[in-house]
Design an enzyme around this catalytic site. Structure first.
Site, PDB file in Angstrom:
ATOM      1  CG  HIS A 225       7.308   5.458  14.315  1.00  0.00           C
ATOM      2  ND1 HIS A 225       7.557   4.186  14.759  1.00  0.00           N
ATOM      3  CD2 HIS A 225       6.367   5.305  13.343  1.00  0.00           C
ATOM      4  CE1 HIS A 225       6.806   3.322  14.106  1.00  0.00           C
ATOM      5  NE2 HIS A 225       6.067   3.989  13.232  1.00  0.00           N
ATOM      6  CG  LEU A 226       7.031  12.549  13.275  1.00  0.00           C
ATOM      7  CD1 LEU A 226       7.485  13.948  12.859  1.00  0.00           C
ATOM      8  CD2 LEU A 226       5.952  12.656  14.354  1.00  0.00           C
TER       9      LEU A 226
ATOM     10  CB  ALA B 124       9.449   0.005   6.349  1.00  0.00           C
ATOM     11  NE  ARG B 125       6.913  -1.132  12.712  1.00  0.00           N
ATOM     12  CZ  ARG B 125       6.044  -0.205  12.344  1.00  0.00           C
ATOM     13  NH1 ARG B 125       6.437   0.817  11.588  1.00  0.00           N
ATOM     14  NH2 ARG B 125       4.789  -0.276  12.738  1.00  0.00           N
TER      15      ARG B 125
ATOM     16  CG  ASP C 177       9.080   8.180  10.447  1.00  0.00           C
ATOM     17  OD1 ASP C 177       9.175   9.162  11.221  1.00  0.00           O
ATOM     18  OD2 ASP C 177       8.037   7.510  10.322  1.00  0.00           O
TER      19      ASP C 177
ATOM     20  CE  LYS D 234      -2.331  -1.408   3.660  1.00  0.00           C
ATOM     21  NZ  LYS D 234      -1.737  -2.749   3.804  1.00  0.00           N
TER      22      LYS D 234
ATOM     23  CD  GLU E  94      10.520   3.474  16.318  1.00  0.00           C
ATOM     24  OE1 GLU E  94       9.370   3.641  16.753  1.00  0.00           O
ATOM     25  OE2 GLU E  94      10.783   3.331  15.111  1.00  0.00           O
TER      26      GLU E  94
ATOM     27  CB  ALA F  28       0.876   6.755  11.057  1.00  0.00           C
TER      28      ALA F  28
HETATM   29  N1  LIG Z   1       6.528   5.124   9.638  1.00  0.00           N
HETATM   30  C1  LIG Z   1       5.250   4.959   9.824  1.00  0.00           C
HETATM   31  O1  LIG Z   1       4.638   5.638  10.619  1.00  0.00           O
HETATM   32  C2  LIG Z   1       4.531   3.917   9.045  1.00  0.00           C
HETATM   33  C3  LIG Z   1       3.211   4.128   8.631  1.00  0.00           C
HETATM   34  C4  LIG Z   1       2.562   3.140   7.905  1.00  0.00           C
HETATM   35  C5  LIG Z   1       3.211   1.957   7.624  1.00  0.00           C
HETATM   36  N2  LIG Z   1       4.472   1.780   8.086  1.00  0.00           N
HETATM   37  C6  LIG Z   1       5.206   0.563   7.779  1.00  0.00           C
HETATM   38  O2  LIG Z   1       5.408   0.521   6.380  1.00  0.00           O
HETATM   39  C7  LIG Z   1       5.461  -0.819   5.952  1.00  0.00           C
HETATM   40  C8  LIG Z   1       4.538  -1.025   4.783  1.00  0.00           C
HETATM   41  O3  LIG Z   1       3.203  -0.779   5.154  1.00  0.00           O
HETATM   42  P1  LIG Z   1       2.035  -1.088   4.110  1.00  0.00           P
HETATM   43  O4  LIG Z   1       0.796  -0.567   4.698  1.00  0.00           O
HETATM   44  O5  LIG Z   1       2.413  -0.653   2.758  1.00  0.00           O
HETATM   45  O6  LIG Z   1       2.024  -2.668   4.169  1.00  0.00           O
HETATM   46  P2  LIG Z   1       1.612  -3.653   2.995  1.00  0.00           P
HETATM   47  O7  LIG Z   1       1.380  -4.959   3.648  1.00  0.00           O
HETATM   48  O8  LIG Z   1       0.524  -3.075   2.187  1.00  0.00           O
HETATM   49  O9  LIG Z   1       2.917  -3.741   2.098  1.00  0.00           O
HETATM   50  C9  LIG Z   1       4.060  -4.450   2.447  1.00  0.00           C
HETATM   51  C10 LIG Z   1       4.634  -5.052   1.195  1.00  0.00           C
HETATM   52  O10 LIG Z   1       5.877  -5.624   1.523  1.00  0.00           O
HETATM   53  C11 LIG Z   1       6.021  -6.766   0.720  1.00  0.00           C
HETATM   54  N3  LIG Z   1       7.053  -7.647   1.196  1.00  0.00           N
HETATM   55  C12 LIG Z   1       6.963  -8.673   2.079  1.00  0.00           C
HETATM   56  N4  LIG Z   1       8.151  -9.275   2.200  1.00  0.00           N
HETATM   57  C13 LIG Z   1       9.013  -8.624   1.378  1.00  0.00           C
HETATM   58  C14 LIG Z   1      10.369  -8.799   1.070  1.00  0.00           C
HETATM   59  N5  LIG Z   1      11.093  -9.772   1.622  1.00  0.00           N
HETATM   60  N6  LIG Z   1      10.929  -7.947   0.183  1.00  0.00           N
HETATM   61  C15 LIG Z   1      10.192  -6.970  -0.384  1.00  0.00           C
HETATM   62  N7  LIG Z   1       8.902  -6.773  -0.140  1.00  0.00           N
HETATM   63  C16 LIG Z   1       8.314  -7.587   0.745  1.00  0.00           C
HETATM   64  C17 LIG Z   1       4.639  -7.392   0.734  1.00  0.00           C
HETATM   65  O11 LIG Z   1       4.465  -8.268  -0.360  1.00  0.00           O
HETATM   66  C18 LIG Z   1       3.762  -6.167   0.628  1.00  0.00           C
HETATM   67  O12 LIG Z   1       3.412  -5.900  -0.723  1.00  0.00           O
HETATM   68  C19 LIG Z   1       5.164  -1.664   7.173  1.00  0.00           C
HETATM   69  O13 LIG Z   1       6.374  -2.033   7.776  1.00  0.00           O
HETATM   70  C20 LIG Z   1       4.453  -0.697   8.081  1.00  0.00           C
HETATM   71  O14 LIG Z   1       4.563  -1.065   9.417  1.00  0.00           O
HETATM   72  C21 LIG Z   1       5.145   2.726   8.769  1.00  0.00           C
HETATM   73  O1  LIG Z   2       2.766   0.675  11.270  1.00  0.00           O
HETATM   74  C1  LIG Z   2       2.214   1.753  11.340  1.00  0.00           C
HETATM   75  O2  LIG Z   2       0.997   1.904  11.140  1.00  0.00           O
HETATM   76  C2  LIG Z   2       3.028   2.969  11.605  1.00  0.00           C
HETATM   77  O3  LIG Z   2       4.307   2.632  11.936  1.00  0.00           O
HETATM   78  C3  LIG Z   2       2.404   3.927  12.528  1.00  0.00           C
HETATM   79  O4  LIG Z   2       2.732   3.669  13.851  1.00  0.00           O
HETATM   80  P1  LIG Z   2       2.082   4.579  14.994  1.00  0.00           P
HETATM   81  O5  LIG Z   2       0.652   4.216  15.081  1.00  0.00           O
HETATM   82  O6  LIG Z   2       2.830   4.240  16.227  1.00  0.00           O
HETATM   83  O7  LIG Z   2       2.279   5.990  14.558  1.00  0.00           O
END
Ligand SMILES: NC(=O)c1ccc[n+]([C@@H]2O[C@H](COP(=O)([O-])OP(=O)(O)OC[C@H]3O[C@@H](n4cnc5c(N)ncnc54)[C@H](O)[C@@H]3O)[C@@H](O)[C@H]2O)c1
Ligand SMILES: O=C(O)[C@H](O)COP(=O)(O)O
Length: 594
Positions: free
Chosen positions: A330-331, A281-282, A306, A201, A311, A333
């Site tokens: 970690h901003l 991501a993480r 981020d 996504k 953390e 979201a």
């Molecule tokens: N920083 C933030 O505040 C924040 C906010 C939202 C999401 N995130 C993080 O972002 C990441 C993605 O979120 P998302 O909503 O797009 O998730 P998502 O599940 O929609 O997308 C993750 C994608 O990673 C792929 N994937 C799995 N294993 C893989 C690999 N070995 N190599 C490459 N791709 C691989 C999956 O097929 C999937 O398409 C997650 O780690 C989520 O926790 C962070």
């Molecule tokens: O995985 C998530 O949805 C993001 O990392 C957001 O995390 P938070 O809710 O702690 O801002």
């Protein structure tokens, strides 16, 4: 054993459940709220309830979500709890809502003593929740997977552009009274290659936006469909190709075993010199020590982060302090819009789960669309009752190891998801013989742990596929039965059932056709078919006012071996059951509690 049939945890010896009002649900999540008090002997005693479940919100959640929760539950907003305080509080809560800042560990599930039924993650990443422990404890985990996607993608793009133009460093220097125009010359984005690692996504939204900035976007994701990438002009490539050809690498995969420290000494060595890394991501997907080394070696020109392994990161973190690194706490979201959306998404998911609806965002249970669930509902009840019936036919001492389940349907096999049915059969099989609480979340774990193999078979029938199923048959192999007539010609205990007018019916026991509704309890008797048997049994039960709902006789042939199935609304006394057994023509009988 009332509590097992209601799908709640068995009271431990420390807890007395004085009153309960269960909302039995398709998959065993119940909404119960108790006030527990210590009595003088320091035992937990539950002595009242207000009818509402309690939801602990352990991190800040948007008002709109709190409103949804408060309409249904008692809401306890307690932020910044220590791990110990969380463990103490959790035993009083039916649901817990967290963001990424709370570790929901095995200890949390253990401390809940079976009360915690749902964990809601107000966001996407569930790496802070011990999913294995949740599943083992039958606790559903739901997340809010969509509401923060755009926010995270926008933050990724913000970090990308800010890094390319040294915005953070330049801003700090101006504020420090400096005017360093030549030091902060940046790099252009247009025409540069961006590798999006993880094309889900967030990754695909980042890709779409980067295309708008004139970048050449490639992506690596072993599970993403190529046509979805092609549709937005992105080429899916191998991991090595992505990292070797990129000027910018943006990380968007989940933190799982396969992605942990995916960027490490070895993979940094394969990158183009001067590459720039963005991570929203993480933190754990990067080996942070390796990143520091790669920056020092000039392989990585800059990084915009981020998220961090720990953390908040240590104040003296070499990574964060590096002048080529920009960092945000970690901003990703954290926009007003995303937080409002996430709060509503998670509140609705948690309330739905507490009401017993199958959650569309379940992380550790099958997701069953509402319309499929409505259709399957009577079969879900049939599955559990057949499981209960079959296991009660097993003679004490013979351990159940192999259970064969046959689903006969006019629908194509891929048009029938049996996970829910299998879970309910497991619930029926396990609960009468143990103190384990089984639901759709922990069913597969429970059978595996007990060394029971459930083999499923589909039989395709001709006819119109109006109903999802014609019948369910359960066979238990290699066991003795306390009711010999339940053993089929091939040597297994066999029961079979169908749904008639929305009500589950038992239609076969061993090799005998019967027809008894599975609404109350059942007495099975075997005898040589002869007149007057129904009357004799009926009058014994009638004498003590036990209402007979159904009586049916299945026989091989007139005046030959027969099985009589009697449905009763009330449990007959031991004395009456003994009298039934003493009727001369009756060879064996069994009373089965459903
Ligand atoms: N920083 C933030 O505040 C924040 C906010 C939202 C999401 N995130 C993080 O972002 C990441 C993605 O979120 P998302 O909503 O797009 O998730 P998502 O599940 O929609 O997308 C993750 C994608 O990673 C792929 N994937 C799995 N294993 C893989 C690999 N070995 N190599 C490459 N791709 C691989 C999956 O097929 C999937 O398409 C997650 O780690 C989520 O926790 C962070
Ligand atoms: O995985 C998530 O949805 C993001 O990392 C957001 O995390 P938070 O809710 O702690 O801002």
């Amino acid at each position: 054993m009332t509590s097992t049939s209601l799908g709640i945890s068995q009271p431990s010896t420390r807890v007395s459940w004085l009153r309960h009002r269960p909302l039995f649900t398709a998959f065993g999540v119940t909404t119960l709220s108790f006030r527990r008090h210590f009595d003088q002997s320091r035992r937990f005693v539950v002595f009242s309830m207000d009818g509402k479940p309690t939801v602990l919100v352990a991190e800040k959640l948007g008002e709109a979500g709190l409103k949804v929760l408060k309409e249904f539950a008692n809401v306890d907003c307690s932020y910044n709890l220590s791990p110990e305080d969380l463990c103490t509080k959790i035993s009083l809560c039916d649901a817990l809502i967290v963001r990424s800042g709370t570790k929901v560990t095995r200890e949390v599930f253990e401390s809940s003593v079976g009360r915690l039924k749902v964990v809601g993650r107000a966001g996407v990443g569930i790496d802070n929740v011990d999913l294995a422990a949740a599943t083992e404890h039958g606790c559903l985990v739901v997340n809010a997977p969509t509401a923060n996607t755009v926010a995270a993608a926008e933050h990724g793009i913000a970090l990308l552009t800010a890094m390319a133009r040294n915005i953070a460093q330049a801003d700090a220097s101006v504020k420090a009274g400096k005017w360093l125009r030549s030091k902060y010359v940046g790099v252009s984005l247009v025409g540069k290659t961006l590798a999006v690692m993880g094309f889900g996504k967030v990754g695909s939204e980042v890709a779409r936006r980067a295309k708008g900035l004139g970048m050449h976007v490639i992506a690596h994701d072993p599970y993403a469909p190529a046509d979805r990438a092609r549709a937005i002009g992105v080429e899916l490539v191998s991991f090595n190709e992505a990292i070797a050809s990129a000027d910018f690498i943006s990380l968007h995969m989940p933190l799982i075993a396969a992605t942990s420290k995916m960027l490490n000494d070895e993979t940094f060595a394969k990158m183009k010199k001067g590459v720039r890394i963005i991570n929203v991501a993480r933190g754990g997907v990067i080996d942070e020590d390796a990143l520091v080394k790669a920056i020092d070696a000039g392989i990585v020109a800059q990084a915009a982060l981020d998220v961090f392994t720990e953390e908040p990161p240590a104040k003296d973190s070499k990574l964060v302090q590096n002048e080529n690194v920009i960092a945000t706490p970690h901003l990703g979201a954290s926009t007003m819009e995303a937080q409002e959306g996430v709060a509503i998404e998670i509140a609705e998911a948690v309330v739905g789960a507490l009401k017993g609806e199958l959650a569309a965002t379940a992380v550790n249970a099958p997701m069953v669309p509402a319309e499929v669930l409505t259709e399957l509902k009577p079969f879900v009840a049939l599955a559990e009752k057949l499981g209960r019936l079959a296991v009660q036919l097993v003679a004490g001492g013979s351990g159940v190891k192999t259970v064969k389940v046959t689903y006969a349907s006019t629908r194509a096999p891929d048009d029938l998801d049996t996970r829910l049915l299998r879970a309910m059969i497991t619930k029926g099989l396990i609960e009468p013989i143990s103190n384990v609480f089984v639901n759709v979340v922990n069913a597969d774990f429970t059978v595996k742990q007990r060394g029971i193999r459930i083999a499923e078979e589909r039989v395709m029938l001709d006819g119109s596929p109006e109903s999802p199923l014609e019948l369910i048959q359960i066979q238990i192999a290699n066991v003795q039965s306390k009711f010999a007539s339940a053993i089929s010609d091939s040597g297994e205990i066999k029961v079979e059932g169908r749904v008639k007018d929305g009500i589950p019916h038992l239609t076969k026991v061993g090799s005998f056709e019967v027809d008894v509704s599975l609404e109350g309890s059942i007495i099975l008797c075997s005898q040589v078919d002869q007149p007057g048997m129904i009357g004799k049994v009926g009058s014994i039960l009638g004498e003590e006012n036990v209402n007979v709902s159904f009586m049916t006789v299945g026989r091989i042939a007139p005046r030959k071996q027969a099985v009589m199935a009697i449905g009763v609304d009330e449990e007959p006394s031991k004395k009456s059951l003994k009298r039934v057994g003493e009727i001369p023509a009756i060879q064996e009988f069994v009373y089965l509690n459903l």
